[in-house]
Design an enzyme around this catalytic site. Structure first.
Site, PDB file in Angstrom:
ATOM      1  CG  HIS A 114      31.007  42.373  37.334  1.00 34.93           C
ATOM      2  ND1 HIS A 114      29.936  42.986  37.928  1.00 34.93           N
ATOM      3  CD2 HIS A 114      31.885  42.124  38.330  1.00 34.93           C
ATOM      4  CE1 HIS A 114      30.159  43.090  39.234  1.00 34.93           C
ATOM      5  NE2 HIS A 114      31.339  42.585  39.502  1.00 34.93           N
ATOM      6  CG  ASP A 156      31.160  44.781  42.898  1.00 36.50           C
ATOM      7  OD1 ASP A 156      31.628  44.344  41.854  1.00 36.50           O
ATOM      8  OD2 ASP A 156      30.586  44.062  43.745  1.00 36.50           O
ATOM      9  CD  GLU A 203      30.711  39.158  39.790  1.00 36.63           C
ATOM     10  OE1 GLU A 203      31.466  38.595  40.587  1.00 36.63           O
ATOM     11  OE2 GLU A 203      29.819  39.951  40.164  1.00 36.63           O
ATOM     12  CD  GLU A 204      27.421  42.063  41.719  1.00 33.05           C
ATOM     13  OE1 GLU A 204      27.340  41.179  42.589  1.00 33.05           O
ATOM     14  OE2 GLU A 204      28.222  43.009  41.789  1.00 33.05           O
ATOM     15  CG  ASP A 229      34.802  42.112  40.762  1.00 33.10           C
ATOM     16  OD1 ASP A 229      34.425  43.225  41.175  1.00 33.10           O
ATOM     17  OD2 ASP A 229      34.015  41.175  40.535  1.00 33.10           O
ATOM     18  CG  HIS A 238      27.609  43.755  47.033  1.00 33.72           C
ATOM     19  ND1 HIS A 238      27.127  42.482  46.794  1.00 33.72           N
ATOM     20  CD2 HIS A 238      28.382  44.059  45.971  1.00 33.72           C
ATOM     21  CE1 HIS A 238      27.608  42.050  45.638  1.00 33.72           C
ATOM     22  NE2 HIS A 238      28.384  42.974  45.122  1.00 33.72           N
TER      23      HIS A 238
HETATM   24 ZN   LIG Z   1      32.106  42.544  41.456  1.00 34.58          ZN
END
Ligand SMILES: [Zn+2]
Length: 351
Positions: free
Chosen positions: A73, A190, A224-225, A245, A325
């Site tokens: 993603h 990410d 995706e998030e 991922d 994150h």
């Molecule tokens: Zn991810």
């Protein structure tokens, strides 16, 4: 037979380019276009967009008996203007799952309706120690206590509106990329690290004059998030989906910044055992440094496709990313290992 060599300077360069393009979920046109341009140089890739804006590349292989897909993603965490405050500053609403303290003090860009970009920084609303004393430490980092201080002359709601800012404008946090000794430190590794891995895998096969064993679809996801990225866009004739991922590093985890990881279970339950076993065998056969892990608070686009009714075997691999994150970091060794794994999978004969 040994795997073709990965061009790691290409891998690093395209990763930096992708990281520098702001792409909070919902505002991904720029990064998807960048991925598209990187794929356009290969005439045999048939490129298309889903109606919700993901990029799909159809890659002819030596066989069409059991088409495969890989997804990564390009969307990232970010925010949106929730409110323009009476002091001219902005209250935000988060896009994706993260804690405010992970972006506190970070530079950000507001994208206005008129395509202007206004800079600012995210701060605690009571930011100065000299004014607020212990509150700077004690205040809970929640929506109401955070605000964007704009680098523009405004102390009123009207003056901020006059800049062109409105409720609903997208906000992107600076990636703050730095590379030292092979470590890549940046927000949004990410999952741009894995988009770069997929693109590097294409280049690796191309440079070696090779093609995938099966017809393969590369799906560059853009939602995706928020949980539904790859829910659509994977053709229904696909038999296997490998989600690429990031791997979660931390206490109790096996993953690290120098290996790729095969995730066998996350919050959505176990991945497909047969496909996971084959990926493990491929890594063993090709001496790819890898770990096996379980992610306690994690969902993937592979599961999004499963939940949407996708009838395929799904597995998950990816590079170890520290402080995910948050202000993330990985190492080139994990990125190269992930790319090698993708290459080994693309070339593998088994259906
Ligand atoms: Zn991810």
């Amino acid at each position: 037979m040994s795997l073709p060599t990965i061009d790691d300077s290409y891998l690093q360069d395209i990763l930096i380019d992708l990281l520098n393009i702001p792409s909070p979920t919902g505002f991904t046109e720029g990064v998807i276009t960048q991925a598209e341009q990187l794929m356009m140089v290969y005439p045999y890739l048939n490129l298309s967009r889903t109606r919700k804006g993901a990029l799909v590349a159809e890659w002819p292989g030596r066989s069409e008996a059991a088409p495969r897909a890989l997804t990564a993603h390009a969307d990232t965490l970010g925010a949106m203007v929730k409110e323009i405050k009476s002091n001219g500053r902005l209250k935000l609403t988060k896009i994706g799952g993260y804690a405010w303290n992970t972006v506190e003090g970070e530079g950000c860009t507001i994208f206005t309706r008129n395509e202007e970009e206004i800079r600012g920084s995210l701060l605690l609303a009571k930011a100065s120690s000299h004014v607020h004393g212990a509150k700077v430490n004690d205040l809970k980092r929640e929506d109401d206590n955070m605000e964007v201080r704009l680098d523009a002359r405004t102390v009123s709601e009207d003056a901020t509106r006059a800049l062109g800012i409105e409720v609903g404008d997208f906000v992107a946090f600076d990636p703050r990329i730095e590379i030292n000794n092979g470590f890549i430190r940046s927000r949004h590794l990410d999952d741009k690290a894995c988009v770069a891995s997929l693109l590097s895998a294409v280049k690796t096969l191309h440079d070696a004059g090779m093609e995938p064993a099966q017809k393969t679809y590369l799906h560059i996801s853009n939602y995706e998030e928020v949980g539904h990225g790859a829910a659509v866009g994977i053709p229904s004739n696909v038999t296997e989906l490998v989600t690429v991922d990031m791997a979660a590093i931390g206490e109790g985890q096996t993953s690290d910044e120098f290996h790729a990881t095969l995730c066998v279970k996350d919050s959505g339950g176990p991945y497909h055992h047969g496909l996971s076993q084959r990926l493990r065998e491929l890594a063993d056969e090709n001496n790819i440094p890898y770990k096996i892990d379980i992610y306690p608070h994690y969902g993937s686009d592979g599961e999004a496709y499963w939940r949407a009714g996708g009838d395929v075997a799904v597995a998950l691999i990816g590079p170890g990313v520290d402080a995910s994150h948050n202000y993330e970091r990985t190492h080139m060794e994990a990125l190269v290992a992930t790319t090698q794994w993708v290459v080994a999978y693309l070339l593998s004969e088994y259906q």
